[in-house]
Design a protein around this motif. Structure first.
Motif, PDB file in Angstrom:
ATOM      1  N   HIS A  80      -0.777  64.113  55.885  1.00  0.00           N
ATOM      2  CA  HIS A  80      -1.970  64.899  55.561  1.00  0.00           C
ATOM      3  C   HIS A  80      -1.912  66.320  56.106  1.00  0.00           C
ATOM      4  CE1 HIS A  80      -4.515  61.183  54.465  1.00  0.00           C
ATOM      5  NE2 HIS A  80      -4.208  61.871  53.382  1.00  0.00           N
ATOM      6  N   GLN A  81      -0.967  66.619  56.965  1.00  0.00           N
ATOM      7  CA  GLN A  81      -0.761  68.005  57.370  1.00  0.00           C
ATOM      8  C   GLN A  81      -0.187  68.830  56.223  1.00  0.00           C
ATOM      9  OE1 GLN A  81       1.786  67.623  60.772  1.00  0.00           O
ATOM     10  NE2 GLN A  81       0.148  66.895  62.121  1.00  0.00           N
ATOM     11  N   GLU A  82       0.454  68.155  55.272  1.00  0.00           N
ATOM     12  CA  GLU A  82       1.112  68.834  54.156  1.00  0.00           C
ATOM     13  C   GLU A  82       0.500  68.506  52.796  1.00  0.00           C
ATOM     14  OE1 GLU A  82       3.444  71.024  54.592  1.00  0.00           O
ATOM     15  OE2 GLU A  82       3.781  70.694  56.746  1.00  0.00           O
ATOM     16  N   ASN A  83      -0.319  67.447  52.721  1.00  0.00           N
ATOM     17  CA  ASN A  83      -0.845  66.980  51.436  1.00  0.00           C
ATOM     18  C   ASN A  83      -2.310  66.589  51.563  1.00  0.00           C
ATOM     19  OD1 ASN A  83       1.910  66.504  49.836  1.00  0.00           O
ATOM     20  ND2 ASN A  83       2.171  65.667  51.902  1.00  0.00           N
ATOM     21  N   ASP A  84      -3.065  66.833  50.521  1.00  0.00           N
ATOM     22  CA  ASP A  84      -4.488  66.482  50.521  1.00  0.00           C
ATOM     23  C   ASP A  84      -4.746  65.445  49.445  1.00  0.00           C
ATOM     24  OD1 ASP A  84      -7.181  66.334  50.876  1.00  0.00           O
ATOM     25  OD2 ASP A  84      -7.640  68.309  50.039  1.00  0.00           O
TER      26      ASP A  84
ATOM     27  N   LEU B 219       6.698  58.725  46.074  1.00  0.00           N
ATOM     28  CA  LEU B 219       7.043  57.711  47.072  1.00  0.00           C
ATOM     29  C   LEU B 219       6.868  58.224  48.494  1.00  0.00           C
ATOM     30  CD1 LEU B 219       9.836  58.979  48.113  1.00  0.00           C
ATOM     31  CD2 LEU B 219      10.950  57.301  46.669  1.00  0.00           C
ATOM     32  N   ARG B 220       6.183  59.343  48.679  1.00  0.00           N
ATOM     33  CA  ARG B 220       6.135  60.004  49.986  1.00  0.00           C
ATOM     34  C   ARG B 220       5.479  59.183  51.090  1.00  0.00           C
ATOM     35  NH1 ARG B 220       4.850  65.120  46.838  1.00  0.00           N
ATOM     36  NH2 ARG B 220       6.770  66.355  46.927  1.00  0.00           N
TER      37      ARG B 220
ATOM     38  N   ALA C 138      -5.231  64.064  42.668  1.00  0.00           N
ATOM     39  CA  ALA C 138      -4.042  64.098  43.509  1.00  0.00           C
ATOM     40  C   ALA C 138      -3.625  65.540  43.783  1.00  0.00           C
ATOM     41  CB  ALA C 138      -2.892  63.346  42.835  1.00  0.00           C
ATOM     42  N   ALA C 139      -3.087  65.760  44.973  1.00  0.00           N
ATOM     43  CA  ALA C 139      -2.700  67.113  45.376  1.00  0.00           C
ATOM     44  C   ALA C 139      -1.282  67.450  44.942  1.00  0.00           C
ATOM     45  CB  ALA C 139      -2.826  67.242  46.894  1.00  0.00           C
ATOM     46  N   PHE C 140      -0.932  67.013  43.745  1.00  0.00           N
ATOM     47  CA  PHE C 140       0.365  67.333  43.174  1.00  0.00           C
ATOM     48  C   PHE C 140       0.116  67.942  41.812  1.00  0.00           C
ATOM     49  CE2 PHE C 140       0.754  63.401  45.678  1.00  0.00           C
ATOM     50  CZ  PHE C 140       1.486  63.914  46.731  1.00  0.00           C
ATOM     51  N   ASP C 141       1.022  68.774  41.360  1.00  0.00           N
ATOM     52  CA  ASP C 141       0.824  69.465  40.084  1.00  0.00           C
ATOM     53  C   ASP C 141       0.706  68.483  38.929  1.00  0.00           C
ATOM     54  OD1 ASP C 141       3.091  72.080  41.113  1.00  0.00           O
ATOM     55  OD2 ASP C 141       0.944  71.837  41.447  1.00  0.00           O
ATOM     56  N   SER C 142       1.493  67.391  38.981  1.00  0.00           N
ATOM     57  CA  SER C 142       1.463  66.351  37.957  1.00  0.00           C
ATOM     58  C   SER C 142       2.291  65.205  38.476  1.00  0.00           C
ATOM     59  CB  SER C 142       2.065  66.873  36.644  1.00  0.00           C
ATOM     60  OG  SER C 142       3.473  66.978  36.762  1.00  0.00           O
TER      61      SER C 142
ATOM     62  N   ALA D 160      -7.769  46.550  54.404  1.00  0.00           N
ATOM     63  CA  ALA D 160      -7.014  47.799  54.282  1.00  0.00           C
ATOM     64  C   ALA D 160      -7.754  48.912  55.003  1.00  0.00           C
ATOM     65  CB  ALA D 160      -6.826  48.162  52.810  1.00  0.00           C
ATOM     66  N   VAL D 161      -7.055  50.011  55.215  1.00  0.00           N
ATOM     67  CA  VAL D 161      -7.661  51.172  55.879  1.00  0.00           C
ATOM     68  C   VAL D 161      -7.351  52.411  55.052  1.00  0.00           C
ATOM     69  CG1 VAL D 161      -5.643  51.388  57.389  1.00  0.00           C
ATOM     70  CG2 VAL D 161      -7.779  52.511  58.019  1.00  0.00           C
ATOM     71  N   LEU D 162      -8.366  53.226  54.829  1.00  0.00           N
ATOM     72  CA  LEU D 162      -8.233  54.423  54.007  1.00  0.00           C
ATOM     73  C   LEU D 162      -8.188  55.659  54.890  1.00  0.00           C
ATOM     74  CD1 LEU D 162      -8.259  55.749  51.169  1.00  0.00           C
ATOM     75  CD2 LEU D 162     -10.770  55.827  51.359  1.00  0.00           C
ATOM     76  N   PHE D 163      -7.162  56.479  54.638  1.00  0.00           N
ATOM     77  CA  PHE D 163      -6.997  57.742  55.356  1.00  0.00           C
ATOM     78  C   PHE D 163      -7.218  58.894  54.380  1.00  0.00           C
ATOM     79  CE2 PHE D 163      -4.386  54.594  57.462  1.00  0.00           C
ATOM     80  CZ  PHE D 163      -4.622  54.812  58.809  1.00  0.00           C
ATOM     81  N   GLU D 164      -8.089  59.814  54.767  1.00  0.00           N
ATOM     82  CA  GLU D 164      -8.320  61.017  53.968  1.00  0.00           C
ATOM     83  C   GLU D 164      -8.254  62.227  54.887  1.00  0.00           C
ATOM     84  OE1 GLU D 164     -11.083  60.511  50.389  1.00  0.00           O
ATOM     85  OE2 GLU D 164     -11.971  59.166  51.870  1.00  0.00           O
ATOM     86  N   ARG D 165      -7.709  63.287  54.370  1.00  0.00           N
ATOM     87  CA  ARG D 165      -7.544  64.502  55.164  1.00  0.00           C
ATOM     88  C   ARG D 165      -8.884  65.008  55.674  1.00  0.00           C
ATOM     89  NH1 ARG D 165      -4.126  69.668  52.835  1.00  0.00           N
ATOM     90  NH2 ARG D 165      -3.693  70.694  54.826  1.00  0.00           N
ATOM     91  N   GLY D 166      -8.971  65.221  56.970  1.00  0.00           N
ATOM     92  CA  GLY D 166     -10.187  65.764  57.562  1.00  0.00           C
ATOM     93  C   GLY D 166     -11.279  64.753  57.820  1.00  0.00           C
TER      94      GLY D 166
END
Length: 245
Positions: free
Chosen positions: A178-182, A128-129, A236-240, A210-216
């Motif tokens: 996105h500073q903390e998650n990719d 939910l971040r 996803a940039a999460f373990d699971s 809609a607008v899409l944000f991606e790191r970098g």
């Protein structure tokens, strides 16, 4: 999976779910038993009654999962699951408390449709971040259902150049994420939705899109009808889906 993820449930000057009625009718198709999850709100009976009134013309029987001693059994018997909007933190805490994270994920994986609006749309993400809500309660984890491998920001608002508001814009908040998650974040503007079926993901709703944000990368705009299937294969940039950092 069959998913319908609405940014919002009520549009200005329209009744509850009216702005997406045709899409909802098509999505539910022959579904007759719908399990409604009202835990994002405080009045579970009233919220369920509102949904039942809205879907009655479609011939759908709505059962609030809160009416059963074992909410997961209502989900297991349903043709479709609808998770309504409200406060995302309260909703996720209740999903974990009632054993519905695994139950909903299993039922949807087995073929039942999943419909979410606002907070319910947040729940389809890995976590939910990217909610807009205040943490009025503390869930045991931020991990959500993980039905899609990317994040969504419902009710996305564009920066208003003439606004006197000095706080962060929604785009700036997502930049902080996105500073903390990719992992991609799709900002769904009011009146828009995502429809996933047969391995495809398509944007629907009003022209604002809609607008899409991606790191970098620079933010990318999409209009209704856009094919966003590539997001379904995003790592996803999460373990699971069950991980919490």
């Amino acid at each position: 999976m069959h998913l319908l993820l609405l940014s919002n449930s009520t549009a200005p000057g329209r009744g509850y779910l009216d702005h997406a009625r045709e899409e909802i009718a098509d999505f539910l198709g022959g579904a007759r038993r719908l399990a409604f999850v009202p835990y994002a709100g405080a009045d579970h009976d009233g919220y369920t009654a509102q949904v039942a009134r809205a879907l009655d013309p479609l011939g759908v029987e709505v059962t609030g999962v809160h009416t059963a001693s074992r909410p997961a059994e209502v989900v297991a018997a349903a043709d479709a699951v609808f998770v309504g909007g409200g406060n995302s933190f309260r909703l996720l805490a209740a999903l974990h408390r009632h054993g519905l994270v695994d139950a909903v994920r299993a039922r949807v994986t087995a073929g039942a449709g999943y419909m979410g609006s606002s907070a319910g749309t947040n729940m389809a993400c890995p976590t939910l971040r990217t909610t807009n809500d205040m943490p009025i309660v503390q869930p045991p984890t931020f991990a959500a259902l993980g039905l899609v491998p990317f994040q969504i920001n419902p009710h996305y608002l564009d920066p208003a150049p003439d606004s006197s508001h000095m706080g962060e814009t929604r785009a700036q908040r997502i930049a902080e994420f996105h500073q903390e998650n990719d992992v991609p974040v799709l900002g769904l503007r009011e009146g828009t939705w995502l429809r996933a079926s047969d391995g495809r993901l398509v944007l629907g709703g009003i022209e604002a899109g809609a607008v899409l944000f991606e790191r970098g990368s620079e933010a990318e705009e999409f209009r209704p009808g856009a094919e966003l299937t590539r997001l379904l294969t995003t790592a996803a940039a999460f373990d699971s889906p069950a991980a919490d950092r």
